[in-house]
Scaffold this active site. Structure first.
Site, PDB file in Angstrom:
ATOM      1  N   GLY A   6       5.137   4.492 -13.470  1.00  0.00           N
ATOM      2  CA  GLY A   6       4.954   3.728 -12.221  1.00  0.00           C
ATOM      3  C   GLY A   6       6.119   3.869 -11.260  1.00  0.00           C
ATOM      4  O   GLY A   6       6.250   3.075 -10.324  1.00  0.00           O
ATOM      5  N   VAL A  47      14.325  -0.841  -0.545  1.00  0.00           N
ATOM      6  CA  VAL A  47      15.454  -0.032  -1.042  1.00  0.00           C
ATOM      7  C   VAL A  47      15.869  -0.571  -2.411  1.00  0.00           C
ATOM      8  O   VAL A  47      16.109  -1.761  -2.573  1.00  0.00           O
ATOM      9  CB  VAL A  47      16.661  -0.095  -0.077  1.00  0.00           C
ATOM     10  CG1 VAL A  47      17.838   0.712  -0.629  1.00  0.00           C
ATOM     11  CG2 VAL A  47      16.277   0.413   1.306  1.00  0.00           C
ATOM     12  N   ASP A 106      11.687  10.334   0.376  1.00  0.00           N
ATOM     13  CA  ASP A 106      11.759   8.899   0.078  1.00  0.00           C
ATOM     14  C   ASP A 106      13.189   8.382   0.299  1.00  0.00           C
ATOM     15  O   ASP A 106      13.404   7.332   0.901  1.00  0.00           O
ATOM     16  CB  ASP A 106      11.308   8.676  -1.374  1.00  0.00           C
ATOM     17  CG  ASP A 106      11.441   7.235  -1.801  1.00  0.00           C
ATOM     18  OD1 ASP A 106      10.610   6.417  -1.381  1.00  0.00           O
ATOM     19  OD2 ASP A 106      12.388   6.925  -2.559  1.00  0.00           O
ATOM     20  N   THR A 128       0.870  -1.186   0.000  1.00  0.00           N
ATOM     21  CA  THR A 128       0.000   0.000   0.000  1.00  0.00           C
ATOM     22  C   THR A 128       0.905   1.233   0.000  1.00  0.00           C
ATOM     23  O   THR A 128       2.135   1.125  -0.020  1.00  0.00           O
ATOM     24  CB  THR A 128      -0.933   0.011   1.229  1.00  0.00           C
ATOM     25  OG1 THR A 128      -0.144   0.103   2.413  1.00  0.00           O
ATOM     26  CG2 THR A 128      -1.789  -1.247   1.284  1.00  0.00           C
ATOM     27  N   LYS A 134      15.004   5.551   2.965  1.00  0.00           N
ATOM     28  CA  LYS A 134      15.907   4.473   2.524  1.00  0.00           C
ATOM     29  C   LYS A 134      17.264   4.566   3.224  1.00  0.00           C
ATOM     30  O   LYS A 134      17.878   3.544   3.542  1.00  0.00           O
ATOM     31  CB  LYS A 134      16.068   4.530   0.998  1.00  0.00           C
ATOM     32  CG  LYS A 134      14.779   4.140   0.274  1.00  0.00           C
ATOM     33  CD  LYS A 134      14.809   4.506  -1.191  1.00  0.00           C
ATOM     34  CE  LYS A 134      13.536   4.069  -1.891  1.00  0.00           C
ATOM     35  NZ  LYS A 134      13.389   4.630  -3.233  1.00  0.00           N
TER      36      LYS A 134
HETATM   37  N1  LIG Z   1       6.460   1.496  -7.765  1.00  0.00           N
HETATM   38  C1  LIG Z   1       7.730   1.362  -7.434  1.00  0.00           C
HETATM   39  O1  LIG Z   1       8.626   1.479  -8.262  1.00  0.00           O
HETATM   40  C2  LIG Z   1       8.115   1.040  -6.021  1.00  0.00           C
HETATM   41  C3  LIG Z   1       9.428   0.626  -5.750  1.00  0.00           C
HETATM   42  C4  LIG Z   1       9.785   0.301  -4.436  1.00  0.00           C
HETATM   43  C5  LIG Z   1       8.851   0.446  -3.426  1.00  0.00           C
HETATM   44  N2  LIG Z   1       7.601   0.885  -3.727  1.00  0.00           N
HETATM   45  C6  LIG Z   1       6.624   0.977  -2.644  1.00  0.00           C
HETATM   46  O2  LIG Z   1       5.687  -0.084  -2.801  1.00  0.00           O
HETATM   47  C7  LIG Z   1       4.391   0.341  -2.386  1.00  0.00           C
HETATM   48  C8  LIG Z   1       3.420   0.145  -3.528  1.00  0.00           C
HETATM   49  O3  LIG Z   1       3.856   0.865  -4.644  1.00  0.00           O
HETATM   50  P1  LIG Z   1       2.940   0.983  -5.952  1.00  0.00           P
HETATM   51  O4  LIG Z   1       3.795   1.571  -6.999  1.00  0.00           O
HETATM   52  O5  LIG Z   1       2.249  -0.294  -6.193  1.00  0.00           O
HETATM   53  O6  LIG Z   1       1.908   2.072  -5.446  1.00  0.00           O
HETATM   54  P2  LIG Z   1       0.492   2.430  -6.070  1.00  0.00           P
HETATM   55  O7  LIG Z   1       0.181   3.794  -5.630  1.00  0.00           O
HETATM   56  O8  LIG Z   1       0.455   2.069  -7.521  1.00  0.00           O
HETATM   57  O9  LIG Z   1      -0.469   1.389  -5.320  1.00  0.00           O
HETATM   58  C9  LIG Z   1      -0.745   1.412  -3.965  1.00  0.00           C
HETATM   59  C10 LIG Z   1      -2.129   0.809  -3.804  1.00  0.00           C
HETATM   60  O10 LIG Z   1      -2.388   0.692  -2.415  1.00  0.00           O
HETATM   61  C11 LIG Z   1      -3.752   0.983  -2.218  1.00  0.00           C
HETATM   62  N3  LIG Z   1      -3.941   1.424  -0.831  1.00  0.00           N
HETATM   63  C12 LIG Z   1      -3.508   2.575  -0.265  1.00  0.00           C
HETATM   64  N4  LIG Z   1      -3.853   2.610   1.034  1.00  0.00           N
HETATM   65  C13 LIG Z   1      -4.536   1.448   1.286  1.00  0.00           C
HETATM   66  C14 LIG Z   1      -5.175   0.912   2.426  1.00  0.00           C
HETATM   67  N5  LIG Z   1      -5.216   1.574   3.582  1.00  0.00           N
HETATM   68  N6  LIG Z   1      -5.774  -0.296   2.331  1.00  0.00           N
HETATM   69  C15 LIG Z   1      -5.763  -0.989   1.147  1.00  0.00           C
HETATM   70  N7  LIG Z   1      -5.185  -0.507   0.034  1.00  0.00           N
HETATM   71  C16 LIG Z   1      -4.583   0.690   0.091  1.00  0.00           C
HETATM   72  C17 LIG Z   1      -4.073   2.083  -3.230  1.00  0.00           C
HETATM   73  O11 LIG Z   1      -5.469   2.137  -3.518  1.00  0.00           O
HETATM   74  C18 LIG Z   1      -3.231   1.676  -4.416  1.00  0.00           C
HETATM   75  O12 LIG Z   1      -3.960   0.918  -5.363  1.00  0.00           O
HETATM   76  C19 LIG Z   1       4.543   1.795  -1.933  1.00  0.00           C
HETATM   77  O13 LIG Z   1       4.682   1.808  -0.545  1.00  0.00           O
HETATM   78  C20 LIG Z   1       5.819   2.241  -2.617  1.00  0.00           C
HETATM   79  O14 LIG Z   1       6.487   3.227  -1.896  1.00  0.00           O
HETATM   80  C21 LIG Z   1       7.195   1.152  -5.001  1.00  0.00           C
HETATM   81  N1  LIG Z   2       9.111   6.260  -5.734  1.00  0.00           N
HETATM   82  C1  LIG Z   2      10.246   5.464  -5.482  1.00  0.00           C
HETATM   83  C2  LIG Z   2       9.892   4.013  -5.654  1.00  0.00           C
HETATM   84  C3  LIG Z   2      10.984   3.103  -5.162  1.00  0.00           C
HETATM   85  O1  LIG Z   2      11.067   3.105  -3.776  1.00  0.00           O
HETATM   86  C4  LIG Z   2      11.358   5.851  -6.438  1.00  0.00           C
HETATM   87  O2  LIG Z   2      11.096   6.568  -7.400  1.00  0.00           O
HETATM   88  O3  LIG Z   2      12.498   5.446  -6.206  1.00  0.00           O
END
Ligand SMILES: NC(=O)c1ccc[n+]([C@@H]2O[C@H](COP(=O)([O-])OP(=O)(O)OC[C@H]3O[C@@H](n4cnc5c(N)ncnc54)[C@H](O)[C@@H]3O)[C@@H](O)[C@H]2O)c1
Ligand SMILES: N[C@@H](CCO)C(=O)O
Length: 347
Positions: free
Chosen positions: A209, A155, A223, A99, A227
């Site tokens: 994304g 990370v 962010d 999330t 990390k």
């Molecule tokens: N996208 C990346 O490249 C990336 C890389 C590393 C880490 N992350 C981390 O991974 C996590 C997910 O990233 P993402 O890109 O899929 O994000 P995203 O915004 O595409 O998806 C997050 C989803 O979580 C849902 N959500 C939010 N709060 C919620 C709750 N209380 N209950 C249920 N669902 C809930 C949202 O509706 C959304 O669909 C984030 O914490 C992000 O920081 C993302």
């Molecule tokens: N929003 C983060 C996702 C990875 O944690 C980034 O751009 O590095």
């Protein structure tokens, strides 16, 4: 061959990426990894939720439209996000938590992790909030309940950093690190060097994304600060909190600053770093730095990230690879699941 039942909490880019990988690769994982995954529940604030103890069709889930309450379109689905029910009652062995990252208190993701661990379920997460703010508590909870708590993707996305350093560098003595730890801001800086405006570059990073739900966290350095706390606490045995890390981002850099740097053979990079001094104290910071083009981190462009660990026995050890991306980060969850499988298989 072991089949793990998995529930996905949050169904945005990352967990949807995991559903896609399961749809495409579960068969080959049986042979290659000795495991397969069955999705028994999915819940998302925006899309709603669905649970099926006999398993859901991963390909159908991966194709679900991103419209409000979309799970209600599937048989047995609901437009409401029954997070607690899915975590506690779907029969999952593993909860994949992805999330939004909440940098202030790590909630509600930390509560989701607590529910899972208290219920004897393994947790894999890419969410930086629970790790930067509550890692000790959650690790202790996992230990007490005899389950694993894994967070490689917190990370540098799927690029192996935490486990790589933990498993292969003991004895080399890590004294500090510096790195490009945010895909979005590095992508934005690279695109600005190509002439794109800051706003257009951020928009593109969102489309791809890479960005957080609120991209301010990416471009203001928040962010990276999470990390840096995670890496320093994991690998330097520091006890840092976010308030211990001075933090600034890339928003004050103008197109003219970027151009001036290029003309003098330099590049702006957002650098997160930490150092342990001789007395054992760890200091850390996040700031935009002007690097000479000959600096090893200057050539890291786009959403690629890199971190250089300074070690007593090897000097600098640098790892570079994707720092963001849906499939790249879904791979981090897979690598956590493989680690769980190894740990469970040893028992
Ligand atoms: N996208 C990346 O490249 C990336 C890389 C590393 C880490 N992350 C981390 O991974 C996590 C997910 O990233 P993402 O890109 O899929 O994000 P995203 O915004 O595409 O998806 C997050 C989803 O979580 C849902 N959500 C939010 N709060 C919620 C709750 N209380 N209950 C249920 N669902 C809930 C949202 O509706 C959304 O669909 C984030 O914490 C992000 O920081 C993302
Ligand atoms: N929003 C983060 C996702 C990875 O944690 C980034 O751009 O590095």
């Amino acid at each position: 061959m072991t089949e793990y039942k998995i529930a996905l909490v949050g169904f945005g880019g990352v967990n949807r990426g995991l559903a896609q990988l399961i749809a495409e690769r579960n068969q080959s994982w049986r042979k290659e990894l000795g495991l397969s995954l069955k999705i028994v529940g999915v819940t998302d604030l925006f899309l709603g939720s669905i649970m099926a103890r006999d398993g859901l069709d991963a390909a159908e889930l991966a194709k679900l439209p991103s419209s409000k309450g979309a799970f209600a379109q599937l048989p047995g689905g609901s437009a409401e996000a029954f997070n607690e029910t899915i975590i506690k009652q779907s029969g999952a062995d593993i909860i994949a938590e992805a999330t939004f990252t909440n940098p202030v208190d790590g909630e509600p993701a930390t509560t989701f992790c607590r529910w899972a661990l208290e219920g004897g379920k393994h947790v894999v997460t890419t969410n930086k909030g629970p790790i930067a703010l509550h890692a000790d508590e959650l690790k202790a909870l996992a230990k007490r309940n005899g389950v694993c708590f894994e967070y490689e993707g917190s990370v540098m996305s799927g690029t192996p950093v935490i486990r790589m350093a933990r498993e292969t560098l003991p004895g080399a003595v890590i004294t500090g690190f510096e790195g490009i730890l945010n895909g979005t801001s590095n992508y934005v800086l690279t695109r600005m060097e190509e002439g794109l405006s800051f706003a257009d570059a951020v928009r593109k990073a969102q489309e791809l994304g890479y960005a957080e739900a609120d991209p301010t966290a990416d471009v203001e350095g928040h962010d990276v600060r999470l990390k840096v706390v995670i890496l320093a606490n994991e690998l330097l045995d520091a006890k840092l909190t976010v308030n211990d890390v001075n933090c600034s981002g890339i928003t004050s850099l103008s197109p003219a600053d970027i151009e001036r740097a290029q003309q003098s053979g330099e590049r702006w990079k957002l650098i997160g770093s930490a150092t342990r001094n001789a007395a054992g104290a760890v200091s850390a910071s996040v700031e935009a730095r002007l690097l000479d083009n000959s600096h090893p981190l200057a050539g890291i462009s786009g959403a690629t990230n890199a971190v250089s660990f300074n070690t007593e026995l090897l000097g600098a050890v640098t790892v570079s690879g994707p720092g963001a991306g849906r499939i790249e980060t879904a791979f981090a969850l897979l690598s956590d699941i493989v680690a769980i499988h190894k740990s469970v298989s040893k028992k």
